[in-house]
Design an enzyme around this catalytic site. Structure first.
Site, PDB file in Angstrom:
ATOM      1  N   CYS A 116      26.830  39.492  37.080  1.00 58.62           N
ATOM      2  CA  CYS A 116      27.864  40.386  36.536  1.00 58.62           C
ATOM      3  C   CYS A 116      28.203  40.054  35.087  1.00 58.62           C
ATOM      4  O   CYS A 116      28.842  40.851  34.401  1.00 58.62           O
ATOM      5  CB  CYS A 116      29.119  40.321  37.396  1.00 58.62           C
ATOM      6  SG  CYS A 116      28.801  40.803  39.094  1.00 58.62           S
ATOM      7  N   HIS A 260      35.723  42.662  33.772  1.00 63.27           N
ATOM      8  CA  HIS A 260      34.745  42.981  34.810  1.00 63.27           C
ATOM      9  C   HIS A 260      35.495  43.608  35.987  1.00 63.27           C
ATOM     10  O   HIS A 260      36.579  43.171  36.352  1.00 63.27           O
ATOM     11  CB  HIS A 260      34.030  41.708  35.246  1.00 63.27           C
ATOM     12  CG  HIS A 260      33.112  41.908  36.409  1.00 63.27           C
ATOM     13  ND1 HIS A 260      32.228  42.960  36.469  1.00 63.27           N
ATOM     14  CD2 HIS A 260      32.945  41.213  37.565  1.00 63.27           C
ATOM     15  CE1 HIS A 260      31.560  42.896  37.601  1.00 63.27           C
ATOM     16  NE2 HIS A 260      31.979  41.848  38.291  1.00 63.27           N
ATOM     17  N   ASN A 290      32.162  47.836  41.988  1.00 64.70           N
ATOM     18  CA  ASN A 290      31.649  46.761  41.140  1.00 64.70           C
ATOM     19  C   ASN A 290      30.220  47.119  40.734  1.00 64.70           C
ATOM     20  O   ASN A 290      29.309  47.088  41.561  1.00 64.70           O
ATOM     21  CB  ASN A 290      31.691  45.452  41.931  1.00 64.70           C
ATOM     22  CG  ASN A 290      31.189  44.259  41.143  1.00 64.70           C
ATOM     23  OD1 ASN A 290      30.601  44.413  40.073  1.00 64.70           O
ATOM     24  ND2 ASN A 290      31.418  43.072  41.668  1.00 64.70           N
TER      25      ASN A 290
HETATM   26  O1  UT7 Z   1      31.330  40.529  40.748  1.00 59.78           O
HETATM   27  C1  UT7 Z   1      31.008  39.209  41.071  1.00 59.78           C
HETATM   28  C2  UT7 Z   1      32.182  38.479  41.530  1.00 59.78           C
HETATM   29  N1  UT7 Z   1      32.630  38.982  42.803  1.00 59.78           N
HETATM   30  C3  UT7 Z   1      33.927  39.022  43.048  1.00 59.78           C
HETATM   31  O2  UT7 Z   1      34.705  38.731  42.177  1.00 59.78           O
HETATM   32  C4  UT7 Z   1      34.386  39.357  44.445  1.00 59.78           C
HETATM   33  C5  UT7 Z   1      35.476  38.409  44.841  1.00 59.78           C
HETATM   34  N2  UT7 Z   1      35.943  38.581  46.196  1.00 59.78           N
HETATM   35  C6  UT7 Z   1      36.709  39.623  46.611  1.00 59.78           C
HETATM   36  O3  UT7 Z   1      36.940  40.547  45.848  1.00 59.78           O
HETATM   37  C7  UT7 Z   1      37.322  39.570  47.988  1.00 59.78           C
HETATM   38  O4  UT7 Z   1      37.157  38.286  48.507  1.00 59.78           O
HETATM   39  C8  UT7 Z   1      36.743  40.618  48.971  1.00 59.78           C
HETATM   40  C9  UT7 Z   1      37.203  41.988  48.580  1.00 59.78           C
HETATM   41  C10 UT7 Z   1      35.224  40.550  48.958  1.00 59.78           C
HETATM   42  C11 UT7 Z   1      37.239  40.330  50.391  1.00 59.78           C
HETATM   43  O5  UT7 Z   1      38.654  40.297  50.433  1.00 59.78           O
HETATM   44  P1  UT7 Z   1      39.419  39.065  51.135  1.00 59.78           P
HETATM   45  O6  UT7 Z   1      40.833  39.395  51.075  1.00 59.78           O
HETATM   46  O7  UT7 Z   1      38.943  37.815  50.467  1.00 59.78           O
HETATM   47  O8  UT7 Z   1      38.907  39.172  52.632  1.00 59.78           O
HETATM   48  P2  UT7 Z   1      38.090  38.108  53.504  1.00 59.78           P
HETATM   49  O9  UT7 Z   1      36.678  37.998  53.035  1.00 59.78           O
HETATM   50  O10 UT7 Z   1      38.881  36.843  53.598  1.00 59.78           O
HETATM   51  O11 UT7 Z   1      38.101  38.833  54.911  1.00 59.78           O
HETATM   52  C12 UT7 Z   1      39.323  39.104  55.597  1.00 59.78           C
HETATM   53  C13 UT7 Z   1      38.993  39.857  56.879  1.00 59.78           C
HETATM   54  C14 UT7 Z   1      37.908  39.186  57.714  1.00 59.78           C
HETATM   55  O12 UT7 Z   1      38.272  39.350  59.058  1.00 59.78           O
HETATM   56  P3  UT7 Z   1      38.942  38.134  59.890  1.00 59.78           P
HETATM   57  O13 UT7 Z   1      37.948  37.020  59.819  1.00 59.78           O
HETATM   58  O14 UT7 Z   1      40.204  37.833  59.161  1.00 59.78           O
HETATM   59  O15 UT7 Z   1      39.124  38.716  61.242  1.00 59.78           O
HETATM   60  C15 UT7 Z   1      36.686  40.018  57.426  1.00 59.78           C
HETATM   61  O16 UT7 Z   1      35.756  39.996  58.497  1.00 59.78           O
HETATM   62  O17 UT7 Z   1      38.507  41.167  56.578  1.00 59.78           O
HETATM   63  C16 UT7 Z   1      37.272  41.388  57.280  1.00 59.78           C
HETATM   64  N3  UT7 Z   1      36.462  42.297  56.482  1.00 59.78           N
HETATM   65  C17 UT7 Z   1      36.569  43.625  56.558  1.00 59.78           C
HETATM   66  N4  UT7 Z   1      37.346  44.428  57.316  1.00 59.78           N
HETATM   67  C18 UT7 Z   1      37.223  45.760  57.137  1.00 59.78           C
HETATM   68  C19 UT7 Z   1      35.538  41.983  55.544  1.00 59.78           C
HETATM   69  N5  UT7 Z   1      35.027  43.103  55.018  1.00 59.78           N
HETATM   70  C20 UT7 Z   1      35.641  44.135  55.617  1.00 59.78           C
HETATM   71  C21 UT7 Z   1      35.558  45.544  55.503  1.00 59.78           C
HETATM   72  N6  UT7 Z   1      36.367  46.303  56.263  1.00 59.78           N
HETATM   73  N7  UT7 Z   1      34.729  46.135  54.624  1.00 59.78           N
END
Ligand code: UT7
Length: 333
Positions: A116, A260, A290
């Site tokens: 990125c 970004h 993204n």
């Molecule tokens: O561009 C390069 C750099 N990349 C970034 O900067 C991305 C950085 N990361 C993020 O933006 C966030 O971490 C995400 C948007 C990817 C995820 O958000 P989060 O608040 O960190 O969620 P998480 O990964 O901790 O997941 C929370 C829950 C999980 O369920 P449990 O384990 O709590 O039951 C996931 O399985 O959300 C679940 N989950 C979803 N639920 C519905 C993960 N993806 C999805 C989805 N829809 N698409």
């Protein structure tokens, strides 16, 4: 003798026509519009058409940037493309772009693979060639068809990314009493966090003839989102401080933040650290998702074309991506 200063004289952006909104995604994987909006700010993203390659998106964005600068491809001294989704393993998107633009001078053209942060790496390299006097005009592009790298069965990644391209023309200017141009660029990598965000495959997957069913999943993006999130916020905060300190400037002097576009919550965090209202932050993540290396030049192009960014204003661009890599550029527009 004073070193030439690099100034952006043209910007261009291009998005594929096809829109995919969160509702459509929720029919493919177990997710919802509410989850995606709340956690990321994304409402829709663009998806390249079959046969529409990264170099095709780069071509459209580059033509627009060249047009704004009043130049043609044969005025350029170098072409740089930041991408992690090249048409081919080789040759580079930059060389394909040179051909598609119809260039007939044998100028250097190469890709930068900094995920990125690819566009910021390109700006930094382009600026260095201009400052050293080796180039007068450099095309810097960020272009991705990320939709071809995501696993459409993996809800934790497929909802995040989109396709697009952005480009700028960097030109050498001398005697800039008005102080306009790139003030500084800052690029970094740590390399220790590679497993938190990666797409396996490449040559480590072995020759295509040896790939059996156990290789299913190879080549797709894998991310430990919450770990990447934490590091992105910390590192970008440090990067903003480093960039301003290098120029002896205060946070309050920044007119526009062009970040970004990975997640609206990360963007809001950086704006808060800068003490900036969101009305001074260029945000496209809700409509683009993204787009990796394309996200900063796409956002910049929008804000230049709609008249938000005005001559003389201080513009801070920054990005963070796999590797990890991170980079920034400060420009007096
Ligand atoms: O561009 C390069 C750099 N990349 C970034 O900067 C991305 C950085 N990361 C993020 O933006 C966030 O971490 C995400 C948007 C990817 C995820 O958000 P989060 O608040 O960190 O969620 P998480 O990964 O901790 O997941 C929370 C829950 C999980 O369920 P449990 O384990 O709590 O039951 C996931 O399985 O959300 C679940 N989950 C979803 N639920 C519905 C993960 N993806 C999805 C989805 N829809 N698409």
């Amino acid at each position: 003798m004073k070193r030439p200063v690099a100034r952006i004289t043209g910007t261009g952006g291009y998005l594929p026509e096809r829109r995919m909104d969160n509702h459509e995604l929720s029919k493919r994987v177990e997710t919802s519009d509410a989850w995606i909006r709340e956690r990321t700010g994304i409402i829709e993203r663009r998806i390249a058409a079959p046969g529409e390659m990264t170099s095709d998106l780069a071509l459209q964005a580059s033509r627009r940037a060249l047009e704004m600068a009043g130049l043609t491809v044969n005025d350029l001294d170098m072409i740089l493309v930041g991408t992690i989704s090249p048409d081919l393993l080789f040759p580079s998107v930059a060389t394909l772009l040179l051909r598609k633009l119809g260039g007939t001078r044998f100028i250097p053209a190469f890709d930068l693979q900094a995920a990125c942060t690819g566009f910021l790496y390109g700006l930094s390299v382009g600026e260095s060639f201009i400052a050293s006097g080796q180039c007068r005009r450099v095309l810097v592009c960020g272009a991705e068809t990320f939709s071809r790298v995501v696993d459409w069965r993996d809800r934790s990644t497929c909802v995040l990314f989109g396709d697009g391209a952005g480009a700028v023309v960097l030109e050498a200017v001398e005697g800039t009493e008005d102080g306009r141009g790139l003030l500084s660029t800052h690029i970094h990598a740590d390399g220790v966090s590679a497993d938190l965000l990666k797409a396996s495959g490449g040559v480590s997957a072995g020759p295509p003839s040896d790939r059996g069913p156990e290789m299913d999943g190879i080549g797709y993006v894998l991310m430990q989102g919450n770990e990447v999130y934490k590091q992105a916020v910390t590192v970008m905060g440090r990067l903003v401080d480093e960039t301003l300190a290098a120029n002896g400037l205060e946070k309050s002097q920044v007119d526009w933040l062009v970040p970004h576009q990975a997640n609206i919550r990360i963007i809001q965090g950086i704006a808060k650290r800068l003490g900036m209202g969101m009305d001074r932050v260029v945000v496209t993540v809700e409509r683009h998702g993204n787009t990796s290396a394309a996200s900063v030049p796409l956002a910049l192009d929008e804000a230049v074309r709609d008249g938000r960014i005005q001559p003389g204003q201080l513009v801070l661009m920054e990005a963070f991506g796999a590797g990890f890599t991170w980079g920034s550029a400060l420009m007096r527009w």
